[in-house]
Design an enzyme around this catalytic site. Structure first.
Site, PDB file in Angstrom:
ATOM      1  N   ASN A 113       0.846  -1.202   0.000  1.00 30.16           N
ATOM      2  CA  ASN A 113       0.000   0.000   0.000  1.00 30.16           C
ATOM      3  C   ASN A 113       0.879   1.249   0.000  1.00 30.16           C
ATOM      4  O   ASN A 113       1.776   1.390   0.824  1.00 30.16           O
ATOM      5  CB  ASN A 113      -0.912   0.035   1.234  1.00 30.16           C
ATOM      6  CG  ASN A 113      -1.881  -1.141   1.273  1.00 30.16           C
ATOM      7  OD1 ASN A 113      -1.829  -1.978   2.162  1.00 30.16           O
ATOM      8  ND2 ASN A 113      -2.744  -1.216   0.283  1.00 30.16           N
TER       9      ASN A 113
ATOM     10  N   ASP B 213      -6.931  -5.924   7.366  1.00 30.11           N
ATOM     11  CA  ASP B 213      -8.348  -5.613   7.572  1.00 30.11           C
ATOM     12  C   ASP B 213      -9.234  -6.221   6.490  1.00 30.11           C
ATOM     13  O   ASP B 213     -10.445  -5.998   6.466  1.00 30.11           O
ATOM     14  CB  ASP B 213      -8.568  -4.093   7.644  1.00 30.11           C
ATOM     15  CG  ASP B 213      -8.230  -3.379   6.331  1.00 30.11           C
ATOM     16  OD1 ASP B 213      -7.674  -4.023   5.421  1.00 30.11           O
ATOM     17  OD2 ASP B 213      -8.528  -2.178   6.226  1.00 30.11           O
TER      18      ASP B 213
ATOM     19  N   ASP C  10      -2.647   0.585  11.458  1.00 23.47           N
ATOM     20  CA  ASP C  10      -2.721   1.843  10.692  1.00 23.47           C
ATOM     21  C   ASP C  10      -4.081   2.500  10.976  1.00 23.47           C
ATOM     22  O   ASP C  10      -4.693   3.111  10.093  1.00 23.47           O
ATOM     23  CB  ASP C  10      -2.509   1.605   9.193  1.00 23.47           C
ATOM     24  CG  ASP C  10      -2.204   2.900   8.425  1.00 23.47           C
ATOM     25  OD1 ASP C  10      -1.975   3.944   9.076  1.00 23.47           O
ATOM     26  OD2 ASP C  10      -2.215   2.880   7.180  1.00 23.47           O
TER      27      ASP C  10
HETATM   28 ZN   LIG Z   1       0.686   5.286   5.379  1.00 23.00          ZN
END
Ligand SMILES: [Zn+2]
Length: 436
Positions: A270, A299, A324
């Site tokens: 990501n 998630d 996060d």
């Molecule tokens: Zn980040």
């Protein structure tokens, strides 16, 4: 409690280091695990056995007998410990983990907010809300994570975290700060506001570290940013882990960055240049180089299950799970902010209003662990290190995320089937988890 007093937490223990669960006693003195008493190794759990209709009757009976003898051995070891402690004039405070597994507290290296609060609010009360939320869900070691924001806002957040850490009863749960940005790539900002991106400033890191010694644990930056080499070398010289993230670095650039001292990478896949067979990018470098540890946002939305499985299989004990989490963790769907950007949360998925980019998660470490177990088909003791000892090791916190002599007495009682957190001990004290 008098000086001679000790605590004992007895039951089935998963040590967070990957060992198979065993029956035993965690003996605690002054907030630290003094020693472990191992009494048995029965793998059986009456609750699960009773519902396993496939299990043959004979097998069930022998497993039951084994379990009963493990319990008897545990009780006799507790009685021995109690008399040894009282011989020295102390008292033994016993907690029996019934229908629960004793596990080390979770270590979350990447967490922006929760319970409606965010680190960037730079407000002590808000920080207490956020830390309380994650603590009740099992995170006893939290690396409070800042955003790409104006320098003055980051400085306010650092000062607030430092004060909170030193003055709040929950301060022990914060083991440092993770600076995510502002030295990142405008090509992969994710949910970081690109207008606050800055060239890498080694002098900012020098200054912040001098003002708050020991507070900064991780610096996430894009190694292709101007000034990155000096900044990475400066961070590493102060014991701060240099991490690659929100980066458009080529594979060659990543090799240079490893040479400068980058050892970690945030939320794998990501916000980074993906793998391409002619340009392996940041993802290729993470997969290939053992020097680099990495994180997974488990998630079920940030990564396809096959992607997270691939990363875990290749990286082994160099990959941890993180939340996060943003401020909507533990909150209902609705409208929130992340930094100064607007976010919509629908069915627990946080996206930037402007372009629909994923904007952090609403995870807790408890749900990240459960997702890892479910998606990858792991046993609890196999998955647990990714949420405990491995992230602790990434930042060199050798006394966290493990149940062994000398480690901090940060413990959880976990439901053995749902992996939900029933009780949390932080530094030898049980905290209330009601309302979580
Ligand atoms: Zn980040």
């Amino acid at each position: 409690m008098s000086k001679e007093d000790k605590q004992a937490v007895a039951g089935l223990i998963a040590d967070g280091l990957g060992g198979e669960p065993y029956y035993g006693i965690v003996v605690i003195e002054d907030g630290v695990i003094e020693r472990m008493i191992k009494t048995g190794t029965s793998q059986h759990d009456l609750e699960t056995m009773a519902i396993d209709i496939e299990l043959a009757q004979a097998e069930l009976e022998s497993a039951q007998a084994e379990l009963e003898s493990a319990h008897a051995e545990l009780e006799s070891a507790l009685a021995d410990l109690q008399s040894a402690v009282s011989d020295k004039g102390g008292a033994l405070h016993i907690t029996r983990a019934e229908k629960a597994i004793i596990a080390p507290g979770f270590v979350d290296l990447h967490v922006h907010g929760g319970g409606g609060a965010d680190v960037m609010d730079a407000d002590k009360e808000q920080l207490a809300v956020m830390i309380g939320h994650h603590l009740r869900h099992g995170s006893t070691s939290i690396v409070a994570t800042t955003m790409t924001a104006p320098k003055a806002d980051i400085e306010k957040a650092l000062a607030t975290v430092e004060t909170f850490r030193c003055t709040s009863p929950l301060g022990g749960a914060i083991i440092g700060v993770h600076l995510e940005g502002p030295f990142i790539s405008p090509v992969y900002p994710g949910a970081q506001n690109p207008s606050h991106i800055a060239a890498a400033h080694a002098d900012w890191i020098e200054d912040w570290n001098a003002r708050h010694p020991g507070l900064l644990r991780i610096l996430t930056l894009a190694p292709e940013t101007e000034g990155a080499e000096k900044t990475i070398r400066t961070a590493v010289s102060h014991g701060i882990v240099a991490a690659c993230g929100h980066s458009n670095a080529t594979y060659d650039m990543m090799q240079s960055a490893i040479g400068w001292g980058v050892t970690h990478s945030v939320h794998c896949c990501n916000g980074m240049r993906p793998f391409h067979h002619r340009e392996p990018g940041v993802v290729g470098a993470i997969l290939l180089h053992a020097e680099l540890s990495t994180e997974l946002i488990m998630d079920g939305h940030h990564l396809h299950p096959a992607s997270s499985d691939l990363v875990r299989r290749v990286k082994g004990n160099r990959v941890c799970v993180v939340t996060d989490a943003m401020r909507a963790s533990g909150m209902p769907d609705g409208e929130y902010t992340l930094g100064d950007l607007d976010v919509n949360v629908r069915e627990g998925i946080a996206r930037l209003k402007e372009d629909g980019s994923l904007a952090g998660s609403t995870l807790t470490m408890q749900s990240a662990l459960a997702e890892l177990i479910r998606q990858h088909g792991l046993a609890l003791h196999e998955a647990l290190p990714h949420a405990t000892s491995i992230p602790a090791g990434i930042i060199g916190a050798a006394d966290k995320g493990r149940i062994e002599a000398g480690a901090a007495a940060d413990l959880l009682l976990l439901d053995p089937a749902a992996y939900t957190v029933q009780e949390v001990m932080l530094g030898g004290s049980w905290i209330g988890v009601e309302g979580s």
